[in-house]
Motif scaffolding. Structure first.
Motif, PDB file in Angstrom:
ATOM      1  N   PRO A   1       1.027  -1.105   0.041  1.00 36.57           N
ATOM      2  CA  PRO A   1      -0.045   0.100  -0.030  1.00 36.57           C
ATOM      3  C   PRO A   1       0.913   1.084  -0.118  1.00 36.57           C
ATOM      4  O   PRO A   1       1.975   1.348   0.398  1.00 36.57           O
ATOM      5  N   GLU A   2       0.368   2.260  -0.565  1.00 36.07           N
ATOM      6  CA  GLU A   2       1.004   3.739  -0.607  1.00 36.07           C
ATOM      7  C   GLU A   2       2.128   3.543  -1.265  1.00 36.07           C
ATOM      8  O   GLU A   2       3.255   4.476  -1.467  1.00 36.07           O
TER       9      GLU A   2
ATOM     10  N   ARG B   1       4.140   1.936 -17.926  1.00 39.59           N
ATOM     11  CA  ARG B   1       2.997   1.530 -16.972  1.00 39.59           C
ATOM     12  C   ARG B   1       3.607   1.016 -15.735  1.00 39.59           C
ATOM     13  O   ARG B   1       4.627   0.533 -15.647  1.00 39.59           O
ATOM     14  N   THR B   2       2.919   1.234 -14.540  1.00 41.10           N
ATOM     15  CA  THR B   2       3.444   1.015 -13.222  1.00 41.10           C
ATOM     16  C   THR B   2       2.422  -0.123 -12.836  1.00 41.10           C
ATOM     17  O   THR B   2       1.120  -0.315 -13.172  1.00 41.10           O
ATOM     18  N   LEU B   3       2.837  -0.583 -11.623  1.00 43.62           N
ATOM     19  CA  LEU B   3       2.160  -1.744 -10.696  1.00 43.62           C
ATOM     20  C   LEU B   3       1.397  -0.943  -9.892  1.00 43.62           C
ATOM     21  O   LEU B   3       2.290  -0.028  -8.890  1.00 43.62           O
ATOM     22  N   LEU B   4       0.139  -0.957  -9.529  1.00 42.26           N
ATOM     23  CA  LEU B   4      -0.523  -0.572  -8.347  1.00 42.26           C
ATOM     24  C   LEU B   4      -0.860  -1.514  -7.317  1.00 42.26           C
ATOM     25  O   LEU B   4      -1.058  -2.767  -7.570  1.00 42.26           O
ATOM     26  N   PRO B   5      -0.819  -0.844  -6.081  1.00 38.14           N
ATOM     27  CA  PRO B   5      -1.271  -1.834  -4.921  1.00 38.14           C
ATOM     28  C   PRO B   5      -2.719  -2.371  -4.912  1.00 38.14           C
ATOM     29  O   PRO B   5      -3.579  -2.082  -5.726  1.00 38.14           O
ATOM     30  N   ASP B   6      -2.822  -3.763  -4.189  1.00 36.67           N
ATOM     31  CA  ASP B   6      -4.060  -4.415  -4.285  1.00 36.67           C
ATOM     32  C   ASP B   6      -4.516  -4.936  -5.567  1.00 36.67           C
ATOM     33  O   ASP B   6      -5.582  -5.335  -6.075  1.00 36.67           O
ATOM     34  N   ARG B   7      -3.507  -5.062  -6.446  1.00 34.86           N
ATOM     35  CA  ARG B   7      -3.772  -5.732  -7.807  1.00 34.86           C
ATOM     36  C   ARG B   7      -2.739  -6.808  -8.090  1.00 34.86           C
ATOM     37  O   ARG B   7      -1.532  -6.501  -8.299  1.00 34.86           O
TER      38      ARG B   7
ATOM     39  N   GLY C   1      -2.664  18.594  -1.950  1.00 29.06           N
ATOM     40  CA  GLY C   1      -3.668  17.881  -0.929  1.00 29.06           C
ATOM     41  C   GLY C   1      -3.895  16.497  -1.461  1.00 29.06           C
ATOM     42  O   GLY C   1      -4.793  15.853  -0.841  1.00 29.06           O
ATOM     43  N   GLN C   2      -3.292  16.112  -2.363  1.00 34.71           N
ATOM     44  CA  GLN C   2      -3.448  14.932  -3.021  1.00 34.71           C
ATOM     45  C   GLN C   2      -2.252  13.991  -3.169  1.00 34.71           C
ATOM     46  O   GLN C   2      -1.106  14.450  -3.229  1.00 34.71           O
ATOM     47  N   ALA C   3      -2.531  12.668  -3.433  1.00 35.49           N
ATOM     48  CA  ALA C   3      -1.347  11.745  -3.674  1.00 35.49           C
ATOM     49  C   ALA C   3      -1.622  11.075  -5.129  1.00 35.49           C
ATOM     50  O   ALA C   3      -2.803  10.862  -5.566  1.00 35.49           O
ATOM     51  N   TYR C   4      -0.553  10.821  -5.758  1.00 38.06           N
ATOM     52  CA  TYR C   4      -0.673  10.471  -7.183  1.00 38.06           C
ATOM     53  C   TYR C   4       0.124   9.183  -7.265  1.00 38.06           C
ATOM     54  O   TYR C   4       1.419   9.305  -6.762  1.00 38.06           O
TER      55      TYR C   4
END
Length: 671
Positions: free
Chosen positions: A103-104, A134-140, A213-216
């Motif tokens: 995560p994160e 392309r990147t790998l994202l968490p929870d996938r 104020g956001q995360a990307y």
């Protein structure tokens, strides 16, 4: 869960005596323990808890399962052995290919084997050699062949509150040299690097930004993010915007076309919509913050106005407030050319007190002094490069013709000196004052014809009194000077001074008529006393006034004396009437004889009597005694009966000869 699967499979295989199944269960257990050991190792490196996260137990269990699997493996035939080996290898590859992003975090994939793409050699949107866009994202869950791909986990990019993320692309198409920023590409806020490259994303600083104020989830190998402060403007201020990129503005035009771009926060729309370099028509309102790309726009506020390198000051970047008692005459510095220099700009709808200059220009607004004014109390956010606001007083003005001090040179009557008239070679001076009021609808004409309407430079709020000073000097000053010179040329000093009242009335009428032509209201004209430059003439001029004042004083004294005589006469008559009434009442009450006796005794008591006598004549002493006075009174009393008989037996009364003055005003007896 893995332990339940292992025990269930092992129980079923033992019950059915399936050696192959038992072997597969052992292999599954070994694989699960290997994966668990690897996860524990990652946690140990990340958290630094070596003893808590050690995998010593997993190694012992792997050894036991491996020995049992070898025992079962020796019981199977070659075909079964080959099948088990294949399944084991497949399971091992599958387990090694499985990737789970924490995560994160973001997983960045690098392919180490294979051919590279001819266009994208370093970072590629395809499954070729190099770093994947392309990147790998968490929870996938992701399955990648272990010997061809390497995965690195990096924290996701977080932009702080009240900050703005500026993005620079390390890979992409080559940007033209004439354009300092890359055009926007739809790529989910740079989180989809593959789409960015395939849709023509360009290298270098990007026009699009990341909100705070956001995360990307951003591929840090493809994009670099720099955090800068947002543009904040205070409530009472404005922000001027100058574009660093865009089309080149044609000569002779102050501003480029207005482009709707969300208050310059959408730089892509600005560039694709035809925005041009240089100062912009639209301004930024105060009291808020903006996500503006500093690589595309310069924003000038009172806090950084020193970097503008021109005449701009902090006062130009304040909202314009029209004080009470004033009207704001607007001079536009951009627009269509008027037909004549003195022609007022016609009313143009929709521009909201010149706060929307592009609407003003689109609806045919002209350059110069406008017929529409800003009323007192108005607060407007205006572009100082587009308008200049000249303050004209609408309150009552008192203009004075007298000697001015240095501090009064900024007054509206600064050019009005003491009036000087030459009559028969004598110079006469006089002070004068004029009260007037300029209506708001007359102010534009006054500014247009008396200056202050220059069309260049920076505008903003203009407190210069020059237009009113010129109007006062050219209109009022000229009328007054001409009037006095005209009457002085055909009059003597005596005639000139004797016609003072007529002069004041006639001058007030001429001033009123002259101001009426300008739409200005004349309220009151006051003319002082004339004074000569020659002291001797002043004394002569003062003499008639002194004599007149003395004559008036004597007349006043005479009138007062006559009034005092009349008052004394009234007082005497009133006292005589009172005494007569009092005597009549005593006679009626006591009788005449008794009253006479009483009066006689009162007179005797008033006679002077010496305290002692020493020598001298005895006759002189006798004269001082009341006997002589008493004999005189008795003689008068003996004559009263005779007088009463003469009057026909009427009631006795006082001697008329003695009391005539006291009783002449007494009321008559009506009995």
């Amino acid at each position: 869960m893995n332990l339940i699967i292992f025990l269930s499979g092992f129980t079923v295989a033992q019950y059915l005596h399936w050696h192959i199944a038992i072997l597969l269960v052992y292999i599954f257990g070994i694989a699960v323990l290997v994966l668990r050991a690897a996860r524990k190792e990652r946690e140990r490196k990340r958290e630094g808890k070596a003893w808590r996260n050690n995998f010593f137990t997993e190694i012992i269990l792997i050894g036991i399962l491996y020995a049992l699997a070898g025992h079962e493996f020796s019981k199977a035939n070659k075909l079964i052995i080959s099948l088990v080996i294949a399944v084991s290898i497949a399971a091992f590859v599958a387990l090694r290919s499985y990737r789970a992003v924490p995560p994160e975090h973001v997983g960045i994939v690098t392919r180490t084997r294979g051919r590279s793409h001819p266009e994208f050699r370093h970072i590629t949107p395809y499954n070729t050699r190099g770093i994947w866009a392309r990147t790998l994202l968490p929870d996938r869950a992701t399955w990648l062949f272990p010997f061809m791909y390497e995965i690195r986990f990096v924290p996701r990019t977080r932009v702080a509150e009240n900050k703005l993320g500026l993005v620079t692309a390390k890979e992409g198409r080559t940007r033209p040299a004439s354009r300092p920023l890359a055009l926007p590409v739809e790529c989910d806020n740079f989180q989809d690097g593959r789409t960015f490259l395939l849709n023509g994303g360009e290298q270098g600083r990007q026009v699009a930004t990341l909100a705070g104020g956001q995360a990307y989830y951003i591929n840090t190998e493809l994009f670099e993010v720099e955090q800068v402060d947002r543009v904040h403007i205070e409530e009472e201020d404005i922000g001027l915007v100058s574009a660093k990129a865009g089309g080149v503005r044609p000569p002779g035009r102050l501003f480029g076309p207005h482009v709707e771009c969300d208050n310059f926060q959408d730089g892509g729309r600005f560039l694709t919509g035809g925005g041009e370099q240089g100062m912009q028509l639209a301004i930024l309102q105060g009291g808020t913050s903006y996500d503006i790309n500093p690589a595309l726009f310069d924003v000038f506020t009172p806090y950084n106005v020193g970097t503008s390198q021109n005449e701009l000051t902090a006062q130009h970047l304040k909202k314009i407030t029209i004080p009470m008692g004033y009207t704001g005459v607007v001079i536009t510095l951009e627009g269509a050319e008027p037909q004549s220099p003195d022609q007022l700009g016609p009313l143009v709808p929709g521009h909201q007190n010149f706060q929307l200059p592009w609407v003003f220009l689109a609806n045919g607004g002209t350059r110069g002094v406008q017929e529409e004014t800003l009323r007192e109390g108005a607060v407007c956010a205006l572009n100082p490069y587009f308008v200049r606001v000249v303050l004209i007083p609408t309150r009552l003005l008192i203009l004075e013709w007298n000697d001015k001090t240095q501090a009064e040179y900024w007054n509206y009557d600064a050019q009005l000196g003491r009036i000087t008239v030459t009559v028969q070679g004598h110079r006469l001076f006089v002070d004068m004052s004029q009260t007037l009021q300029i209506p708001p609808e007359s102010a534009p004409v006054l500014v247009s014809k008396n200056g202050g309407s220059q069309m260049t430079g920076i505008g903003g709020l203009d407190w210069n009194p020059l237009p009113v000073q010129r109007f006062v000097e050219r209109v009022l000053g000229a009328i007054v000077a001409s009037y006095f010179n005209e009457i002085a040329a055909a009059a003597t000093v005596k005639e000139f001074l004797e016609a003072y009242a007529e002069t004041r009335t006639d001058l007030a009428s001429q001033v009123r008529n002259a101001l009426q032509e300008w739409g200005v209201e004349a309220r009151n004209t006051t003319l002082g006393e004339f004074r000569a430059e020659d002291p001797a003439l002043n004394e002569i001029l003062k003499r008639p006034a002194h004599e007149q004042m003395r004559s008036e004083l004597l007349d006043l004294q005479l009138a007062n004396a006559e009034r005092e005589d009349a008052i004394d006469a009234v007082r005497v008559r009133a006292e005589s009437r009172r005494m007569a009434l009092e005597l009549r009442a005593r006679i009626d009450t006591l009788g005449l004889n008794n009253v006479m006796v009483l009066e006689m005794l009162a007179e005797i008591t008033k006679a002077p009597v010496p305290q002692f006598i020493s020598g001298g004549d005895l006759s002189a002493y006798l004269e001082t005694q009341p006997i002589a006075r008493l004999e005189e009174l008795l003689d008068k009393m003996r004559g009263l009966p005779r007088q009463a008989a003469t009057d026909g037996g009427a009631r006795p009364s006082l001697d008329k000869s003695d009391h005539q003055a006291d009783t002449q005003d007494a009321p008559e007896d009506t009995e």
